[in-house]
Each structure stands twice: as structure tokens, then as C-alpha cells.
Design a protein around this motif. Structure first.
Motif, PDB file in Angstrom:
ATOM      1  N   PRO A  49       0.828  -1.203   0.000  1.00  0.00           N
ATOM      2  CA  PRO A  49       0.000   0.000   0.000  1.00  0.00           C
ATOM      3  C   PRO A  49       0.866   1.257   0.000  1.00  0.00           C
ATOM      4  O   PRO A  49       1.925   1.290   0.621  1.00  0.00           O
ATOM      5  N   ARG A  65      -0.630   4.299   0.718  1.00  0.00           N
ATOM      6  CA  ARG A  65      -1.149   5.046   1.881  1.00  0.00           C
ATOM      7  C   ARG A  65      -2.179   4.172   2.602  1.00  0.00           C
ATOM      8  O   ARG A  65      -2.646   3.173   2.035  1.00  0.00           O
ATOM      9  N   GLY A  80      -6.987   0.290   0.213  1.00  0.00           N
ATOM     10  CA  GLY A  80      -7.704  -0.922  -0.192  1.00  0.00           C
ATOM     11  C   GLY A  80      -6.770  -2.085  -0.478  1.00  0.00           C
ATOM     12  O   GLY A  80      -7.140  -3.036  -1.161  1.00  0.00           O
ATOM     13  N   SER A  81      -5.540  -2.044   0.079  1.00  0.00           N
ATOM     14  CA  SER A  81      -4.601  -3.118  -0.260  1.00  0.00           C
ATOM     15  C   SER A  81      -4.971  -4.430   0.424  1.00  0.00           C
ATOM     16  O   SER A  81      -4.833  -5.492  -0.172  1.00  0.00           O
ATOM     17  N   SER A  82      -5.453  -4.373   1.669  1.00  0.00           N
ATOM     18  CA  SER A  82      -5.825  -5.633   2.330  1.00  0.00           C
ATOM     19  C   SER A  82      -7.047  -6.249   1.661  1.00  0.00           C
ATOM     20  O   SER A  82      -7.135  -7.467   1.510  1.00  0.00           O
ATOM     21  N   THR A  83      -7.973  -5.386   1.254  1.00  0.00           N
ATOM     22  CA  THR A  83      -9.155  -5.870   0.531  1.00  0.00           C
ATOM     23  C   THR A  83      -8.707  -6.564  -0.751  1.00  0.00           C
ATOM     24  O   THR A  83      -9.185  -7.643  -1.097  1.00  0.00           O
ATOM     25  N   THR A  86      -5.397  -6.515   9.207  1.00  0.00           N
ATOM     26  CA  THR A  86      -6.853  -6.604   9.355  1.00  0.00           C
ATOM     27  C   THR A  86      -7.399  -7.870   8.705  1.00  0.00           C
ATOM     28  O   THR A  86      -8.601  -8.064   8.648  1.00  0.00           O
ATOM     29  N   TYR A 103     -14.088   2.633  -7.075  1.00  0.00           N
ATOM     30  CA  TYR A 103     -14.518   3.058  -5.747  1.00  0.00           C
ATOM     31  C   TYR A 103     -15.868   2.411  -5.488  1.00  0.00           C
ATOM     32  O   TYR A 103     -16.846   2.683  -6.188  1.00  0.00           O
ATOM     33  N   PRO A 127     -17.523   1.682  -2.048  1.00  0.00           N
ATOM     34  CA  PRO A 127     -17.523   1.580  -0.583  1.00  0.00           C
ATOM     35  C   PRO A 127     -18.645   0.702  -0.039  1.00  0.00           C
ATOM     36  O   PRO A 127     -18.469   0.018   0.965  1.00  0.00           O
ATOM     37  N   ALA A 134     -17.554  -2.965  -0.426  1.00  0.00           N
ATOM     38  CA  ALA A 134     -16.353  -3.206   0.390  1.00  0.00           C
ATOM     39  C   ALA A 134     -16.765  -3.291   1.861  1.00  0.00           C
ATOM     40  O   ALA A 134     -16.320  -4.169   2.598  1.00  0.00           O
ATOM     41  N   LYS A 135     -17.639  -2.386   2.268  1.00  0.00           N
ATOM     42  CA  LYS A 135     -18.074  -2.360   3.666  1.00  0.00           C
ATOM     43  C   LYS A 135     -18.944  -3.579   3.996  1.00  0.00           C
ATOM     44  O   LYS A 135     -18.804  -4.187   5.066  1.00  0.00           O
ATOM     45  N   LEU A 151     -16.723  -6.506   4.554  1.00  0.00           N
ATOM     46  CA  LEU A 151     -15.958  -6.327   5.788  1.00  0.00           C
ATOM     47  C   LEU A 151     -16.844  -6.561   7.016  1.00  0.00           C
ATOM     48  O   LEU A 151     -16.466  -7.275   7.952  1.00  0.00           O
TER      49      LEU A 151
HETATM   50  N1  ADP Z   1     -12.268  -0.168  -3.836  1.00  0.00           N
HETATM   51  C1  ADP Z   1     -12.769   0.297  -2.692  1.00  0.00           C
HETATM   52  N2  ADP Z   1     -13.736   1.239  -2.709  1.00  0.00           N
HETATM   53  C2  ADP Z   1     -14.218   1.729  -1.553  1.00  0.00           C
HETATM   54  N3  ADP Z   1     -13.853   1.342  -0.338  1.00  0.00           N
HETATM   55  C3  ADP Z   1     -12.907   0.399  -0.249  1.00  0.00           C
HETATM   56  C4  ADP Z   1     -12.311  -0.176  -1.412  1.00  0.00           C
HETATM   57  N4  ADP Z   1     -11.414  -1.099  -1.016  1.00  0.00           N
HETATM   58  C5  ADP Z   1     -11.443  -1.099   0.331  1.00  0.00           C
HETATM   59  N5  ADP Z   1     -12.339  -0.210   0.800  1.00  0.00           N
HETATM   60  C6  ADP Z   1     -12.632   0.091   2.194  1.00  0.00           C
HETATM   61  O1  ADP Z   1     -11.610   0.958   2.668  1.00  0.00           O
HETATM   62  C7  ADP Z   1     -11.220   0.610   3.986  1.00  0.00           C
HETATM   63  C8  ADP Z   1      -9.741   0.273   4.002  1.00  0.00           C
HETATM   64  O2  ADP Z   1      -9.535  -0.877   3.197  1.00  0.00           O
HETATM   65  P1  ADP Z   1      -8.279  -1.821   3.400  1.00  0.00           P
HETATM   66  O3  ADP Z   1      -8.356  -2.852   2.356  1.00  0.00           O
HETATM   67  O4  ADP Z   1      -8.176  -2.250   4.816  1.00  0.00           O
HETATM   68  O5  ADP Z   1      -7.116  -0.786   3.069  1.00  0.00           O
HETATM   69  P2  ADP Z   1      -5.552  -0.824   3.413  1.00  0.00           P
HETATM   70  O6  ADP Z   1      -5.203  -2.230   3.729  1.00  0.00           O
HETATM   71  O7  ADP Z   1      -4.881  -0.314   2.185  1.00  0.00           O
HETATM   72  O8  ADP Z   1      -5.385   0.099   4.574  1.00  0.00           O
HETATM   73  C9  ADP Z   1     -12.108  -0.531   4.404  1.00  0.00           C
HETATM   74  O9  ADP Z   1     -13.179  -0.014   5.133  1.00  0.00           O
HETATM   75  C10 ADP Z   1     -12.583  -1.127   3.086  1.00  0.00           C
HETATM   76  O10 ADP Z   1     -13.841  -1.731   3.213  1.00  0.00           O
END
Ligand code: ADP
Ligand code: MG
Length: 404
Positions: A150, A152, A156-159, A194, A353, A355, A358-359, A362
């Protein structure tokens, strides 16, 4: 049923003798004979001793022990296991040479009594009595290692890491139950990871143990620490307890990656957002490095810094730029071309994007393929996995480099 087993300890060091005596005391049906000396000094009787016992434990002194182990193994055949205890910091190449010469295990000394008991119990048990988890019959896979990096927080890197790993399994069949590839996802964001929560899994303490005991992980260690997820993925979670990032050596991370590569077809590693020395071990050995960023100026600057840092490690970086939170535009805007120019690479892939989905995933602790299969984000990650499954990493890297 517990069978009687015996250990022969060869040591000239009182602390080591006390530790082994104490550890053996805690294991049922395990007896111990102690022989004063070193592997070199008992050389004449070593073969007999090894044949008479299930396990020989000795204090590792120097590189000469590699030759002694080799000749001992040759003469004694496969019966009787060999465990070395080492109170020196031993290099990865020496550890490899020892294992190659026929040593079954090397452990650091001092070591916690519980850990020593556990290892003595395991190593003294004849292979035929061990549960399948310890058997070494699985072929080495020599899989592909993909680092997700990532630029920053919140990009969304873990996702991406978990859902890409999921897609790389290559499911097929009516209920999509068959998987083509064995895939592991590894959370090396050791302090802020996470992935366990995102998949509703209890964290395992493998990484913590690695840090605390200085373990050089191998396939057996790995199998003990991986957690299975209902999707078929194997997960190495970040630890529950706090672990300083500096607690790991490059040697440990290199060994971890090697062991993972042997065990899986694809290994996806979620990396921390810090420039720490052992990242170099991943950068120099991975097959792909996916840099997850957005196209805002501060993020591109940070991405540029990371690329410079990684380039000190490896000249031809297998790096691919993934722009998150943006759909691929029909016509690239000026700032996209500018980003490509600064980074010296084409943008490889775009993650929209999304959210809401993604939410949703999660919150439920589920993968996108389960919680929101038809969502734009899930489709985009599936498309990326399709590219990865279809092409060799060096082809991808060549495509990206110097094309801007
Ligand atoms: N493509 C996306 N669009 C919108 N929200 C996202 C996206 N990918 C991840 N998220 C959300 O953003 C937040 C951070 O995601 P995460 O994957 O943990 O990021 P990182 O590991 O880079 O910090 C989480 O709440 C996730 O659900
Ligand atoms: Mg993360």
C-alpha cells in the motif's frame, strides 16, 4: 496410545543438559540418556547411539558438524532423527547446508521449556505415528509470490490481498467447489493487520512465535501456524499481541517466503506501509509486487519514493501499479499520464470506488465473492486475477517497464 521413545543427548554444557532433562520430564513415555561430549568427540559411537534411540540431540559447535552429520546420516540410514541446538546465530546458508546434510531440525538455544518439550515429543515420534500434518510427502510446488504494497493507509490493499487470493484459487464446477490452485494469504502488516478480522478468523500466534523465539520458519512450522478459511484459503494472520517490526530478520522472512512458495501455487502477501529492512527480502524474491495507490499527488510522490527504495534492492522490479478507488477512464486524464510518467510505468489495473460492497464484505467478515459477487469491485479483482493466472510474471513486468 503412547509408545515408549528414547532420546540421546550429546552435550558438554550444563545449561543445555538441564534444559533437555527438564523438557523430557514433561513428555509422557520419553526417556533420556546423556552422553558427555560433542558430536566430534563421540564420533566412533555416534552411529550406534543413533540406531539405539529415536532422536539424537546435540549442541551445534561449528561448520565441521555439517560433515559429521552427513557421514552419520550416511552410515545410520534413515532411522533415528537428529536435532541440533545452537546457541550461536546461525546463518541461513549454514542452516540450509545442515538440513541438506540430513539434520532433521535446528532450534535456537536457550529455548522455552514448553517449546523444547513440544519439539522433542514431535521429533522422537516415528514418522508413521505422526498425524498427516507432519508428513513431508507433499511435493514442492514452487509457487508464485505476490506482494501487495500500500502507498497510503486505506487504499484498499488488504481488501485486494484477500480477494485476489480468493480468485487465484481458480474455482470451477457447478457449485464452484473445485479449486485449481492452493493459495495462501499472509498478513505481514504485523501491527495493523486486518486480514483475520476481515475473514472472521481467530488470529494464530505463529508470527509472534517467530519474533519471540527467533524461529527460522520451515514447512512444518508453517503448517502449524496457517489457519484454514472456509473459502479454501490458508491464512497466516497477523499476531494478536504487539510485535515490533524490527523483531524480524531478513533471514526469517526469506525462509518464510521460501517455505510458503514450496507449499502453495500462489502466495499473496499483504505488506506493511513502512520501509523496513526485511521488506527487501520480499522485494528481492517475489514474482510480482503490486503497488496500490490513488492518483492524488501526495500518493504518487509516496509511490515514487517506495519504488526508489525497492530499486536499491532489485534492479528489474516486477512492479505493477494498481490504482484503487478509481474506474479506468475511457480517455486518460492529464494527471493519469503524469502519474505514469513520474512512476516510469503504465498503470496496470484499476479498482473502482465501491464503498458499499467493500463495507458489506468487511462487516460480514466475508470475501467479496460471497458477500457481493456481482459488485464492480469484485469483478475488477476477478479480472486482475485472470490476468495473473494467464501470464507469466516476467512477461507482465516487461510489458510495464519503460513503456511510458
Ligand atoms: N475499492 C474500494 N472502494 C471503496 N472502499 C474500499 C475499497 N477497497 C477497500 N475499501 C474500504 O476501505 C477501507 C480500508 O480498506 P483496506 O483494504 O483495509 O485498506 P488498506 O489495507 O490499504 O489500509 C475498508 O473499510 C474497506 O472496506
Ligand atoms: Mg491493510
Amino acid at each position: 496410545m503412547t509408545i515408549a521413545r528414547s532420546i540421546i543427548l550429546v552435550a558438554d554444557d550444563d545449561a543445555m543438559k538441564d534444559a533437555v532433562v527438564n523438557a523430557v520430564d514433561h513428555v509422557e513415555s520419553l526417556s533420556l540418556e546423556v552422553r558427555e561430549g560433542t558430536l566430534a568427540s563421540i564420533n566412533g559411537s555416534a552411529v550406534n547411539l543413533l540406531n539405539e534411540h529415536d532422536l539424537m540431540v546435540f549442541r551445534l559447535l561449528d561448520r565441521n558438524d555439517i560433515d559429521l552429520v552427513r557421514s552419520l546420516r550416511k552410515q545410520a540410514g534413515p532411522s533415528g532423527k537428529l536435532l541440533a541446538l545452537s546457541d550461536e546465530n546461525i546463518s541461513l546458508s549454514d542452516a540450509r547446508a545442515l538440513k541438506k546434510s540430513g539434520l532433521d531440525e535446528i532450534l535456537p538455544f536457550p529455548i522455552s521449556s514448553d517449546e523444547l518439550s513440544e519439539q522433542l515429543d514431535r521429533l522422537s515420534t516415528p514418522s508413521s505415528m505422526l498425524p498427516a500434518i507432519y508428513t513431508k510427502s507433499d511435493p514442492e510446488r514452487n509457487g508464485q509470490v505476490i506482494g501487495i504494497c500500500p502507498v497510503r493507509g486505506g487504499a484498499g490493499s488488504s481488501t485486494l490481498a484477500v480477494n485476489l487470493a480468493d480468485q487465484l484459487q481458480g474455482r470451477s464446477g457447478i457449485f464452484r467447489k473445485h479449486t485449481r490452485n492452493r493459495v495462501a494469504v499472509v498478513d505481514l502488516d504485523m501491527q495493523f493487520g486486518t486480514i483475520a478480522t476481515g475473514l472472521d478468523l481467530a488470529p494464530s500466534n505463529g508470527i509472534y512465535k517467530m519474533a519471540r523465539d527467533g524461529v527460522i520458519p520451515d514447512r512444518t512450522f508453517l503448517r502449524q501456524c496457517l489457519v484454514s478459511h472456509s473459502s479454501g484459503l490458508d491464512v497466516l494472520t497477523a499476531p494478536d499481541e504487539f510485535v515490533p517490526l524490527e523483531a524480524f530478520s531478513r533471514e526469517q522472512i526469506t525462509a518464510l517466503v521460501d517455505a510458503l512458495r514450496q507449499e502453495f501455487d500462489y502466495v499473496v502477501i499483504d505488506l506493511p506501509r513502512v520501509m523496513i529492512d526485511w521488506l527487501g527480502a520480499i522485494v528481492s524474491s517475489c514474482d510480482r509486487l503490486l503497488l496500490v495507490t490513488d492518483t492524488a499527488v501526495p500518493s504518487i510522490r509516496q509511490a515514487h519514493r517506495l519504488i526508489q527504495f525497492f530499486s536499491q534492492e532489485r534492479l528489474e522490479l516486477p512492479l505493477e501499479i494498481i490504482v484503487s478507488h478509481e474506474t479506468k477512464p475511457l480517455f486518460p486524464a492529464g494527471h493519469h499520464s503524469e502519474a505514469e510518467r513520474v512512476l516510469g510505468r503504465k498503470i496496470r489495473h484499476w479498482l473502482p470506488y465501491d464503498p458499499r460492497h467493500a463495507k458489506m464484505a468487511l462487516d460480514r467478515g466475508q470475501l467479496l465473492s460471497k458477500a457481493a459477487k456481482g459488485s464492480a469491485l469484485s469483478k475488477a479483482i476477478r479480472a486482475l486475477s485472470g490476468k495473473i493466472l494467464a501470464e507469466k510474471p516476467d512477461v507482465a513486468a516487461a510489458k510495464n517497464r519503460n513503456t511510458v
